[in-house]
Design a protein around this motif. Structure first.
Motif, PDB file in Angstrom:
ATOM      1  N   ASN A   4     -29.629  55.264 -64.384  1.00 39.13           N
ATOM      2  CA  ASN A   4     -28.530  54.714 -65.190  1.00 39.13           C
ATOM      3  C   ASN A   4     -29.038  54.264 -66.559  1.00 39.13           C
ATOM      4  N   LYS A   5     -28.192  54.395 -67.565  1.00 38.88           N
ATOM      5  CA  LYS A   5     -28.506  53.838 -68.879  1.00 38.88           C
ATOM      6  C   LYS A   5     -28.433  52.314 -68.779  1.00 38.88           C
ATOM      7  N   LYS A   6     -29.107  51.670 -69.717  1.00 42.80           N
ATOM      8  CA  LYS A   6     -29.182  50.210 -69.643  1.00 42.80           C
ATOM      9  C   LYS A   6     -28.647  49.561 -70.922  1.00 42.80           C
ATOM     10  N   MET A   7     -27.870  48.516 -70.746  1.00 43.62           N
ATOM     11  CA  MET A   7     -27.391  47.730 -71.890  1.00 43.62           C
ATOM     12  C   MET A   7     -27.906  46.305 -71.767  1.00 43.62           C
ATOM     13  N   ASN A  93     -23.622  46.979 -61.835  1.00 43.09           N
ATOM     14  CA  ASN A  93     -24.877  46.230 -61.758  1.00 43.09           C
ATOM     15  C   ASN A  93     -25.002  45.371 -63.016  1.00 43.09           C
ATOM     16  N   VAL A  94     -24.482  44.163 -62.941  1.00 40.91           N
ATOM     17  CA  VAL A  94     -24.425  43.264 -64.099  1.00 40.91           C
ATOM     18  C   VAL A  94     -25.114  41.948 -63.739  1.00 40.91           C
ATOM     19  N   LYS A  95     -26.037  41.531 -64.579  1.00 37.99           N
ATOM     20  CA  LYS A  95     -26.744  40.265 -64.336  1.00 37.99           C
ATOM     21  C   LYS A  95     -26.561  39.341 -65.534  1.00 37.99           C
ATOM     22  N   PHE A  96     -26.369  38.071 -65.229  1.00 40.18           N
ATOM     23  CA  PHE A  96     -26.251  37.049 -66.276  1.00 40.18           C
ATOM     24  C   PHE A  96     -27.433  36.085 -66.149  1.00 40.18           C
ATOM     25  N   TYR A  97     -28.183  35.955 -67.221  1.00 40.32           N
ATOM     26  CA  TYR A  97     -29.329  35.044 -67.227  1.00 40.32           C
ATOM     27  C   TYR A  97     -29.107  33.961 -68.285  1.00 40.32           C
ATOM     28  N   ILE A  98     -29.246  32.724 -67.861  1.00 41.38           N
ATOM     29  CA  ILE A  98     -29.037  31.599 -68.774  1.00 41.38           C
ATOM     30  C   ILE A  98     -30.364  31.231 -69.431  1.00 41.38           C
ATOM     31  N   CYS A  99     -30.379  31.149 -70.734  1.00 49.12           N
ATOM     32  CA  CYS A  99     -31.574  30.721 -71.467  1.00 49.12           C
ATOM     33  C   CYS A  99     -31.915  29.278 -71.050  1.00 49.12           C
ATOM     34  N   TYR A 127     -35.818  38.228 -72.178  1.00 45.08           N
ATOM     35  CA  TYR A 127     -34.780  38.831 -73.013  1.00 45.08           C
ATOM     36  C   TYR A 127     -35.380  39.887 -73.936  1.00 45.08           C
ATOM     37  N   VAL A 128     -36.474  39.548 -74.605  1.00 46.45           N
ATOM     38  CA  VAL A 128     -37.104  40.489 -75.544  1.00 46.45           C
ATOM     39  C   VAL A 128     -37.562  41.741 -74.800  1.00 46.45           C
ATOM     40  N   ASP A 129     -38.126  41.548 -73.621  1.00 47.68           N
ATOM     41  CA  ASP A 129     -38.576  42.688 -72.815  1.00 47.68           C
ATOM     42  C   ASP A 129     -37.384  43.568 -72.423  1.00 47.68           C
ATOM     43  N   SER A 130     -36.300  42.931 -72.028  1.00 49.44           N
ATOM     44  CA  SER A 130     -35.099  43.674 -71.646  1.00 49.44           C
ATOM     45  C   SER A 130     -34.550  44.458 -72.837  1.00 49.44           C
ATOM     46  N   ALA A 131     -34.517  43.791 -74.006  1.00 44.76           N
ATOM     47  CA  ALA A 131     -33.997  44.453 -75.218  1.00 44.76           C
ATOM     48  C   ALA A 131     -34.860  45.652 -75.601  1.00 44.76           C
ATOM     49  N   GLN A 132     -36.176  45.502 -75.408  1.00 47.90           N
ATOM     50  CA  GLN A 132     -37.091  46.600 -75.752  1.00 47.90           C
ATOM     51  C   GLN A 132     -36.837  47.837 -74.900  1.00 47.90           C
ATOM     52  N   VAL A 136     -28.910  50.440 -75.120  1.00 45.08           N
ATOM     53  CA  VAL A 136     -27.976  49.795 -76.048  1.00 45.08           C
ATOM     54  C   VAL A 136     -28.287  48.307 -76.043  1.00 45.08           C
ATOM     55  N   HIS A 137     -28.408  47.752 -77.237  1.00 44.79           N
ATOM     56  CA  HIS A 137     -28.702  46.320 -77.340  1.00 44.79           C
ATOM     57  C   HIS A 137     -27.762  45.706 -78.354  1.00 44.79           C
ATOM     58  N   MET A 138     -27.165  44.601 -78.009  1.00 42.95           N
ATOM     59  CA  MET A 138     -26.265  43.968 -78.975  1.00 42.95           C
ATOM     60  C   MET A 138     -26.303  42.450 -78.863  1.00 42.95           C
ATOM     61  N   LEU A 139     -25.884  41.825 -79.939  1.00 43.66           N
ATOM     62  CA  LEU A 139     -25.824  40.365 -80.001  1.00 43.66           C
ATOM     63  C   LEU A 139     -24.396  39.963 -80.342  1.00 43.66           C
TER      64      LEU A 139
END
Lengths: 140, 83
Positions: A4-7, A93-99, A127-132, A136-139
């Motif tokens: 699967n592609k990852k966002m 497959n959606v995960k929410f991580y709280i800073c 977060y940085v590892d996931s974005a790398q 697709v990465h967005m803020l």
């Protein structure tokens, strides 16, 4: 089988209009079978705090349009941001991580201090590892 | 398929998403596609213009066959065959 592609999304806002935008984009990603990780930062963590979860509509980019936006959203049967996120999590497959830092700012240190959507507390390195590694990465 | 053929098609599953705006119909289609078998036809009813473009693209990308769209009074009937 193709992976699967990852966002990866950094969700910094607690403003209900932008949370709806995040919910709509998230829904599109789930429809595409993308794996999604959402990193809930600063004001996002405020919105996710258990006692604040239902407190929507207290903030938006254009406060003078709040009433018009809310009326339209209701008449168009558009779900709340919590409902968008919940449905997306049910369907994909959606995960929410709280800073961790953001959580502490609002008085939350454990994942149980946040609404049930939250999967875990995270550090910024995750977060940085996931974005790398995201397609697709967005803020928001 | 021609418009006439589509109008005479009886779908195996009809998803009525006319009460929702984008992305509601797309999510409804995603949910429902898991409930039919390969080769069966699904019809999605939507009054949302964006969905009219989204579902054919989504269907094709996911390996299903987009059969066509028929305009009805105030809504669209979007047909696809599960791959």
């Amino acid at each position: 089988m193709e992976e699967n592609k990852k966002m990866t999304m950094a969700l910094c806002t607690g403003s209900f209009d932008k949370l709806i935008v995040a919910g709509i984009i998230l829904s599109g990603a789930v429809a595409e079978d993308m794996d999604v990780e959402i990193y809930v930062l600063l004001y996002g963590a405020y919105a996710f705090k258990k006692e604040n979860g239902a407190k929507i509509g207290t903030s938006s980019e254009y406060p003078e349009l709040n009433r018009e936006l809310k009326n339209s959203v209701e008449s168009m049967n558009i779900p709340t941001w919590v409902d968008f996120f919940t449905t997306a999590k049910e369907l994909g497959n959606v995960k929410f991580y709280i800073c961790g830092t953001a959580g502490k700012i609002w008085g939350g240190e454990k994942v149980s201090d946040f609404i049930d959507l939250a999967d875990d507390i995270c550090g910024i390195g995750e977060y940085v590892d996931s974005a790398q590694n995201a397609d697709v990465h967005m803020l928001i | 398929m021609t418009t006439e053929e589509l109008q005479n098609t009886t779908a195996d599953k009809v998803v009525d998403a006319r009460g929702t705006a984008c992305p509601g119909p797309l999510l409804a289609a995603k949910k429902a596609i898991g409930e039919i078998s390969s080769g069966q036809i699904m019809e999605i009813l939507s009054a949302d213009e964006g969905t009219r473009r989204d579902i054919p693209k989504w269907a094709t990308k996911k390996g299903h066959e987009y059969l066509g769209t028929v305009e009805d009074s105030g809504f669209f009937r979007i047909f696809m065959k599960k791959g």
